[in-house]
Write a protein that holds these residues in place. Structure first.
Motif, PDB file in Angstrom:
ATOM      1  N   ILE A  76       0.836  -1.214   0.000  1.00 46.89           N
ATOM      2  CA  ILE A  76       0.000   0.000   0.000  1.00 46.89           C
ATOM      3  C   ILE A  76       0.869   1.261   0.000  1.00 46.89           C
ATOM      4  N   LEU A  77       1.929   1.251   0.779  1.00 45.88           N
ATOM      5  CA  LEU A  77       2.631   2.507   1.079  1.00 45.88           C
ATOM      6  C   LEU A  77       3.958   2.717   0.352  1.00 45.88           C
ATOM      7  N   ASP A  78       4.462   1.675  -0.296  1.00 43.69           N
ATOM      8  CA  ASP A  78       5.774   1.848  -0.929  1.00 43.69           C
ATOM      9  C   ASP A  78       5.610   2.591  -2.261  1.00 43.69           C
ATOM     10  N   HIS A  79       5.479   3.894  -2.157  1.00 44.34           N
ATOM     11  CA  HIS A  79       5.220   4.748  -3.319  1.00 44.34           C
ATOM     12  C   HIS A  79       6.014   6.039  -3.127  1.00 44.34           C
ATOM     13  N   PRO A  80       6.545   6.621  -4.216  1.00 42.46           N
ATOM     14  CA  PRO A  80       7.371   7.830  -4.047  1.00 42.46           C
ATOM     15  C   PRO A  80       6.636   9.020  -3.425  1.00 42.46           C
ATOM     16  N   LEU A  81       5.306   9.033  -3.465  1.00 47.01           N
ATOM     17  CA  LEU A  81       4.570  10.139  -2.832  1.00 47.01           C
ATOM     18  C   LEU A  81       4.633  10.063  -1.316  1.00 47.01           C
ATOM     19  N   PHE A  82       4.925   8.858  -0.798  1.00 43.28           N
ATOM     20  CA  PHE A  82       4.793   8.645   0.636  1.00 43.28           C
ATOM     21  C   PHE A  82       6.146   8.591   1.344  1.00 43.28           C
ATOM     22  N   ASP A  83       6.182   9.339   2.414  1.00 42.38           N
ATOM     23  CA  ASP A  83       7.322   9.392   3.327  1.00 42.38           C
ATOM     24  C   ASP A  83       6.998   8.403   4.448  1.00 42.38           C
ATOM     25  N   ILE A  84       7.907   7.461   4.714  1.00 41.49           N
ATOM     26  CA  ILE A  84       7.639   6.415   5.709  1.00 41.49           C
ATOM     27  C   ILE A  84       8.550   6.631   6.917  1.00 41.49           C
ATOM     28  N   GLN A  85       7.947   6.890   8.068  1.00 41.71           N
ATOM     29  CA  GLN A  85       8.721   7.173   9.269  1.00 41.71           C
ATOM     30  C   GLN A  85       8.184   6.349  10.440  1.00 41.71           C
ATOM     31  N   CYS A  86       8.615   6.675  11.638  1.00 42.14           N
ATOM     32  CA  CYS A  86       8.395   5.793  12.795  1.00 42.14           C
ATOM     33  C   CYS A  86       7.436   6.383  13.836  1.00 42.14           C
ATOM     34  N   HIS A  87       6.605   5.502  14.397  1.00 43.67           N
ATOM     35  CA  HIS A  87       5.690   5.873  15.498  1.00 43.67           C
ATOM     36  C   HIS A  87       5.898   4.880  16.648  1.00 43.67           C
ATOM     37  N   THR A  88       7.172   4.526  16.895  1.00 41.93           N
ATOM     38  CA  THR A  88       7.647   3.556  17.912  1.00 41.93           C
ATOM     39  C   THR A  88       7.286   2.104  17.553  1.00 41.93           C
ATOM     40  N   PHE A  89       7.649   1.183  18.467  1.00 41.81           N
ATOM     41  CA  PHE A  89       7.364  -0.230  18.206  1.00 41.81           C
ATOM     42  C   PHE A  89       5.982  -0.623  18.706  1.00 41.81           C
ATOM     43  N   THR A  90       5.637  -0.160  19.929  1.00 42.80           N
ATOM     44  CA  THR A  90       4.358  -0.596  20.532  1.00 42.80           C
ATOM     45  C   THR A  90       3.498   0.548  21.045  1.00 42.80           C
ATOM     46  N   HIS A  91       3.893   1.811  20.741  1.00 46.10           N
ATOM     47  CA  HIS A  91       3.085   2.964  21.128  1.00 46.10           C
ATOM     48  C   HIS A  91       3.042   3.198  22.648  1.00 46.10           C
ATOM     49  N   PRO A  92       4.214   3.246  23.302  1.00 46.07           N
ATOM     50  CA  PRO A  92       4.231   3.557  24.742  1.00 46.07           C
ATOM     51  C   PRO A  92       4.301   5.077  24.955  1.00 46.07           C
ATOM     52  N   ASP A  93       4.190   5.483  26.220  1.00 45.29           N
ATOM     53  CA  ASP A  93       4.460   6.866  26.599  1.00 45.29           C
ATOM     54  C   ASP A  93       5.984   7.008  26.691  1.00 45.29           C
ATOM     55  N   LEU A  94       6.596   7.669  25.722  1.00 43.89           N
ATOM     56  CA  LEU A  94       8.075   7.720  25.660  1.00 43.89           C
ATOM     57  C   LEU A  94       8.694   8.377  26.884  1.00 43.89           C
ATOM     58  N   ILE A  95       8.069   9.442  27.373  1.00 42.98           N
ATOM     59  CA  ILE A  95       8.653  10.139  28.526  1.00 42.98           C
ATOM     60  C   ILE A  95       8.704   9.199  29.734  1.00 42.98           C
ATOM     61  N   GLY A  96       7.733   8.308  29.818  1.00 45.39           N
ATOM     62  CA  GLY A  96       7.735   7.311  30.899  1.00 45.39           C
ATOM     63  C   GLY A  96       8.906   6.342  30.803  1.00 45.39           C
ATOM     64  N   LEU A  97       9.575   6.297  29.658  1.00 42.51           N
ATOM     65  CA  LEU A  97      10.709   5.376  29.461  1.00 42.51           C
ATOM     66  C   LEU A  97      12.055   6.092  29.580  1.00 42.51           C
ATOM     67  N   ASP A  98      12.003   7.332  30.044  1.00 43.80           N
ATOM     68  CA  ASP A  98      13.203   8.172  30.089  1.00 43.80           C
ATOM     69  C   ASP A  98      14.417   7.468  30.698  1.00 43.80           C
ATOM     70  N   GLU A  99      14.165   6.623  31.712  1.00 43.14           N
ATOM     71  CA  GLU A  99      15.300   5.999  32.409  1.00 43.14           C
ATOM     72  C   GLU A  99      15.474   4.526  32.052  1.00 43.14           C
ATOM     73  N   ASP A 100      14.754   4.062  31.064  1.00 44.03           N
ATOM     74  CA  ASP A 100      14.789   2.641  30.703  1.00 44.03           C
ATOM     75  C   ASP A 100      15.422   2.482  29.320  1.00 44.03           C
ATOM     76  N   GLU A 101      16.748   2.346  29.330  1.00 44.87           N
ATOM     77  CA  GLU A 101      17.459   2.349  28.054  1.00 44.87           C
ATOM     78  C   GLU A 101      17.081   1.174  27.156  1.00 44.87           C
ATOM     79  N   ALA A 102      16.845   0.010  27.768  1.00 44.42           N
ATOM     80  CA  ALA A 102      16.486  -1.168  26.958  1.00 44.42           C
ATOM     81  C   ALA A 102      15.156  -0.929  26.247  1.00 44.42           C
ATOM     82  N   ALA A 103      14.202  -0.333  26.962  1.00 42.83           N
ATOM     83  CA  ALA A 103      12.891  -0.063  26.353  1.00 42.83           C
ATOM     84  C   ALA A 103      13.025   1.005  25.264  1.00 42.83           C
TER      85      ALA A 103
END
Ligand code: ZN
Length: 299
Positions: A76-103
């Protein structure tokens, strides 16, 4: 001329209206085969609205979906009109992971690698789940992690005061004050379409936008369009660099199977704005650094 920046938080269906399915949910998202089909239909309808108009868009992917529907998403998305970027792996609250390097590594690096491997393109942009009032300002550890792993722009400012909705018309800034002068924030604007159409969330009063809120909750494409459309006129009349409403394919699809609200917005926007993906906005600012502030300035 201002830009209309089309960006989609491409995550699984979040069935806030359903009581069941708990065992198949993660962070509230449903990963049943039926919901994955529904998710894909949503992505397809949004992509189609853009393809028909040759209008560019950015899709920020939750990488977990590539494990469940990688070939389908690529088709569906592999087209030159579309820019493909990241919205994390599982959609966590990133700030809550501030001290969890593995996460952080899993959510930011593993996710980036999987998207890059699937699409064969570099990923340099990230949308932070949920969005924050001040973005990731004041979190130099997360910013450093992102910088070191190759991210160059973020959409992490995406709510009003106290994480209310809608998000004001904040403009881009460099994370210079946090020590990352070449990391760019591209704030998102206006309603989160899922909240606008009924998902419980905290709404700002008095209105955070320079135009009114709808008198009733929209339940069709025209109504959703009307809640966002004044931003096109406002941003172009006030010569703001861009207008970037917050949308989710699953939520667009729940309201209109043809993504009619997106078609209406794109047709309106192209009359007075240049059409852009987030990558266009990033490159445009990279060419003229002064288009972004050196620190967060709230609208
Ligand atoms: Zn999201």
């Amino acid at each position: 001329m201002s830009f209309y920046a089309a960006a989609y938080d491409t995550e699984a269906v979040y069935p806030w209206w359903e009581k069941g399915e708990r065992s198949h949910r993660e962070n509230g998202f449903s990963y049943t085969p039926e919901r994955i089909d529904e998710f894909l239909a949503g992505v397809r309808s949004v992509a189609e609205a853009h393809l028909q108009r040759e209008a560019p868009a950015s899709f920020f992917l939750v990488a977990k979906l590539l494990k469940l529907a990688g070939p389908e998403l690529r088709s569906i998305l592999d087209h030159p009109l579309f820019d493909i970027q990241c919205h994390t792996f599982t959609h966590p609250d990133l700030i809550g992971l501030d001290e969890d390097e593995a996460a952080l590594r899993y959510e930011l690096v593993d996710a980036k690698n999987l998207i890059e491997d699937t699409f064969g393109r570099p990923v340099i942009g990230l949308t932070a789940p949920g969005g924050y009032t001040h973005g990731l300002t004041g979190y130099p550890r997360i910013l450093e992690f992102m910088w070191d792993t190759g991210y160059r722009y973020l959409r992490s400012v995406g709510t009003g005061p106290n994480r209310t909705m809608p998000a004001p018309l904040n403009q881009p800034f460099w994370y210079t004050q946090d020590g990352f002068p070449n990391l760019l924030e591209i704030p998102s604007h206006a309603w989160h379409d899922n909240i606008l159409t009924g998902q419980p969330g905290v709404v700002r009063w008095p209105p955070a936008l320079p135009w009114g809120y709808p008198g009733e909750m929209p339940d069709n494409a025209q109504g959703v369009y009307e809640a966002y459309a004044p931003g096109i006129d406002y941003c172009s009349e006030h010569d703001l660099l861009y207008y970037m409403p917050i949308f989710h394919p699953w939520s667009i699809y729940r309201i209109d199977k043809q993504a009619g609200q997106i078609a209406l917005l794109l047709d309106h926007a192209r009359q007075k704005m240049d059409m852009a993906s987030c990558m266009h906005i990033y490159q445009h600012i990279l060419d003229n650094r002064a288009l972004a502030a050196e620190e967060l300035v709230l609208d």
